[in-house]
Design a protein around this motif. Sequence first.
Motif, PDB file in Angstrom:
ATOM      1  N   TYR A 113       0.822  -1.061  -0.006  1.00  0.00           N
ATOM      2  CA  TYR A 113       0.028   0.071   0.171  1.00  0.00           C
ATOM      3  C   TYR A 113       0.780   1.322   0.031  1.00  0.00           C
ATOM      4  CZ  TYR A 113      -3.978   3.129   0.877  1.00  0.00           C
ATOM      5  OH  TYR A 113      -4.863   4.146   0.723  1.00  0.00           O
ATOM      6  N   ILE A 114       1.803   1.342   0.796  1.00  0.00           N
ATOM      7  CA  ILE A 114       2.717   2.312   1.000  1.00  0.00           C
ATOM      8  C   ILE A 114       3.342   2.788  -0.356  1.00  0.00           C
ATOM      9  CG2 ILE A 114       4.632   3.337   2.261  1.00  0.00           C
ATOM     10  CD1 ILE A 114       3.820   1.644   4.807  1.00  0.00           C
ATOM     11  N   VAL A 115       4.100   1.658  -0.750  1.00  0.00           N
ATOM     12  CA  VAL A 115       5.068   1.843  -1.865  1.00  0.00           C
ATOM     13  C   VAL A 115       4.022   2.430  -3.320  1.00  0.00           C
ATOM     14  CG1 VAL A 115       6.680   1.085  -3.690  1.00  0.00           C
ATOM     15  CG2 VAL A 115       6.652   0.742  -1.280  1.00  0.00           C
ATOM     16  N   THR A 116       2.906   1.781  -3.322  1.00  0.00           N
ATOM     17  CA  THR A 116       1.888   1.950  -4.467  1.00  0.00           C
ATOM     18  C   THR A 116       1.479   3.505  -4.366  1.00  0.00           C
ATOM     19  OG1 THR A 116       1.169  -0.295  -4.580  1.00  0.00           O
ATOM     20  CG2 THR A 116      -0.287   1.603  -5.427  1.00  0.00           C
ATOM     21  N   HIS A 117       1.290   3.783  -3.100  1.00  0.00           N
ATOM     22  CA  HIS A 117       0.754   5.235  -2.766  1.00  0.00           C
ATOM     23  C   HIS A 117       1.787   6.302  -3.400  1.00  0.00           C
ATOM     24  CE1 HIS A 117      -1.423   8.285  -0.583  1.00  0.00           C
ATOM     25  NE2 HIS A 117      -0.157   8.912  -0.237  1.00  0.00           N
ATOM     26  N   GLU A 118       3.103   5.897  -3.032  1.00  0.00           N
ATOM     27  CA  GLU A 118       4.376   6.835  -3.267  1.00  0.00           C
ATOM     28  C   GLU A 118       4.384   6.827  -4.669  1.00  0.00           C
ATOM     29  OE1 GLU A 118       4.841   9.148  -1.089  1.00  0.00           O
ATOM     30  OE2 GLU A 118       4.170   8.124   0.566  1.00  0.00           O
ATOM     31  N   LEU A 119       4.378   5.788  -5.312  1.00  0.00           N
ATOM     32  CA  LEU A 119       4.664   5.667  -6.836  1.00  0.00           C
ATOM     33  C   LEU A 119       3.532   6.431  -7.497  1.00  0.00           C
ATOM     34  CD1 LEU A 119       5.606   1.826  -7.376  1.00  0.00           C
ATOM     35  CD2 LEU A 119       7.233   4.089  -7.453  1.00  0.00           C
ATOM     36  N   ILE A 120       2.214   6.600  -6.954  1.00  0.00           N
ATOM     37  CA  ILE A 120       1.234   7.344  -7.717  1.00  0.00           C
ATOM     38  C   ILE A 120       1.719   8.553  -7.673  1.00  0.00           C
ATOM     39  CG2 ILE A 120      -1.224   7.940  -7.613  1.00  0.00           C
ATOM     40  CD1 ILE A 120      -1.759   4.792  -6.461  1.00  0.00           C
ATOM     41  N   HIS A 121       2.184   9.030  -6.668  1.00  0.00           N
ATOM     42  CA  HIS A 121       2.483  10.367  -6.212  1.00  0.00           C
ATOM     43  C   HIS A 121       3.484  10.921  -7.338  1.00  0.00           C
ATOM     44  CE1 HIS A 121       0.320  12.069  -3.145  1.00  0.00           C
ATOM     45  NE2 HIS A 121       1.054  11.191  -1.992  1.00  0.00           N
ATOM     46  N   ILE A 122       4.313   9.933  -7.542  1.00  0.00           N
ATOM     47  CA  ILE A 122       5.519  10.216  -8.420  1.00  0.00           C
ATOM     48  C   ILE A 122       5.093  10.269 -10.087  1.00  0.00           C
ATOM     49  CG2 ILE A 122       7.725   9.376  -9.609  1.00  0.00           C
ATOM     50  CD1 ILE A 122       8.459   8.476  -6.705  1.00  0.00           C
ATOM     51  N   VAL A 123       4.234   9.419 -10.237  1.00  0.00           N
ATOM     52  CA  VAL A 123       3.696   9.268 -11.576  1.00  0.00           C
ATOM     53  C   VAL A 123       2.730  10.766 -11.862  1.00  0.00           C
ATOM     54  CG1 VAL A 123       1.827   8.325 -13.204  1.00  0.00           C
ATOM     55  CG2 VAL A 123       3.445   6.986 -11.975  1.00  0.00           C
ATOM     56  N   ARG A 124       1.994  11.207 -10.978  1.00  0.00           N
ATOM     57  CA  ARG A 124       1.215  12.323 -11.027  1.00  0.00           C
ATOM     58  C   ARG A 124       2.137  13.626 -11.040  1.00  0.00           C
ATOM     59  NH1 ARG A 124      -3.798  12.397 -10.491  1.00  0.00           N
ATOM     60  NH2 ARG A 124      -3.949  14.471  -9.125  1.00  0.00           N
ATOM     61  N   PHE A 125       3.197  13.551 -10.325  1.00  0.00           N
ATOM     62  CA  PHE A 125       4.399  14.669 -10.403  1.00  0.00           C
ATOM     63  C   PHE A 125       4.786  14.852 -11.883  1.00  0.00           C
ATOM     64  CE2 PHE A 125       5.303  13.935  -5.613  1.00  0.00           C
ATOM     65  CZ  PHE A 125       4.182  14.808  -5.161  1.00  0.00           C
ATOM     66  N   SER A 126       5.195  13.582 -12.511  1.00  0.00           N
ATOM     67  CA  SER A 126       6.048  13.535 -13.662  1.00  0.00           C
ATOM     68  C   SER A 126       4.913  13.958 -14.846  1.00  0.00           C
ATOM     69  CB  SER A 126       6.368  11.896 -13.793  1.00  0.00           C
ATOM     70  OG  SER A 126       7.254  11.546 -12.954  1.00  0.00           O
ATOM     71  N   LYS A 127       3.754  13.493 -14.563  1.00  0.00           N
ATOM     72  CA  LYS A 127       2.724  13.906 -15.593  1.00  0.00           C
ATOM     73  C   LYS A 127       2.257  15.320 -15.449  1.00  0.00           C
ATOM     74  CE  LYS A 127       1.380   9.098 -16.799  1.00  0.00           C
ATOM     75  NZ  LYS A 127       1.216   9.083 -18.376  1.00  0.00           N
ATOM     76  N   PHE A 128       2.579  16.104 -14.522  1.00  0.00           N
ATOM     77  CA  PHE A 128       2.133  17.433 -14.174  1.00  0.00           C
ATOM     78  C   PHE A 128       0.738  17.443 -13.777  1.00  0.00           C
ATOM     79  CE2 PHE A 128       5.655  17.673 -17.326  1.00  0.00           C
ATOM     80  CZ  PHE A 128       6.468  18.364 -16.659  1.00  0.00           C
ATOM     81  N   LEU A 129       0.199  16.218 -13.161  1.00  0.00           N
ATOM     82  CA  LEU A 129      -1.178  16.248 -12.868  1.00  0.00           C
ATOM     83  C   LEU A 129      -1.125  16.826 -11.282  1.00  0.00           C
ATOM     84  CD1 LEU A 129      -1.951  12.587 -13.890  1.00  0.00           C
ATOM     85  CD2 LEU A 129      -2.555  14.767 -14.866  1.00  0.00           C
ATOM     86  N   GLN A 130      -0.095  16.957 -10.699  1.00  0.00           N
ATOM     87  CA  GLN A 130       0.050  17.600  -9.323  1.00  0.00           C
ATOM     88  C   GLN A 130       1.402  18.353  -9.056  1.00  0.00           C
ATOM     89  OE1 GLN A 130      -2.208  18.123  -6.932  1.00  0.00           O
ATOM     90  NE2 GLN A 130      -0.557  19.056  -5.658  1.00  0.00           N
ATOM     91  N   ASN A 131       1.308  19.357  -8.743  1.00  0.00           N
ATOM     92  CA  ASN A 131       2.523  20.181  -8.472  1.00  0.00           C
ATOM     93  C   ASN A 131       3.429  19.742  -7.256  1.00  0.00           C
ATOM     94  OD1 ASN A 131       4.742  22.092  -8.111  1.00  0.00           O
ATOM     95  ND2 ASN A 131       3.374  23.823  -8.304  1.00  0.00           N
ATOM     96  N   PHE A 132       4.554  19.292  -7.228  1.00  0.00           N
ATOM     97  CA  PHE A 132       5.551  19.079  -6.182  1.00  0.00           C
ATOM     98  C   PHE A 132       5.424  20.160  -4.953  1.00  0.00           C
ATOM     99  CE2 PHE A 132       8.916  17.906  -3.461  1.00  0.00           C
ATOM    100  CZ  PHE A 132       8.919  16.712  -3.363  1.00  0.00           C
TER     101      PHE A 132
END
Length: 173
Positions: A113-132
């Motif tokens: 759960y923890i790693v899946t959650h963090e990887l989703i954040h990284i994908v969203r940052f990388s695709k500019f869906l969320q600002n770091f």
Amino acid sequence: MNTENEYPAFNQGQIHSVNQAVTMAEELVSNYFKMSSNEWLKPKYDVKTLAELSPDEIIKGPYAQIIRYQGQRKGSSLGSESYDFYKICIQDHAILSTLKKRPELSLMAFCLYIVTHELIHIVRFSKFLQNFEATAEEKMAEEKRVHAITHQILLEVRLPGLHHVLAYYKQWR
């Protein structure tokens, strides 16, 4: 500061479970976002446990944190060739403390759960869906979104104890 007592680290067996969780999480997140293996290599990141973290990467409270570093290809001096490099800093001590208090949670399912959650954040940052560099309010809204996506991804996964982990995180969805 005696970090071994204050911050207990995973043992070799636990590291093996974490590595399995990372491999599984990468596959699940890649499939969810329909990313090819080539695309998956583009968001540059690494996952490290406590033994591999510097003192300033160790925190109290959260189970993991993402730190963004600026990467640059070897031999390149051009700023245009720099890229974001994300480091998922697993906080062994926080995870072990929760597992001690919540014996129904298994390390493998909890780390998945923890790693899946963090990887989703990284994908969203990388695709500019969320600002770091988001505001506190934006970060809280993003946390809820990412917990909802994490739940959606993991809901159909067959893994012993995962239902307990999903129930544990219910308040965040």
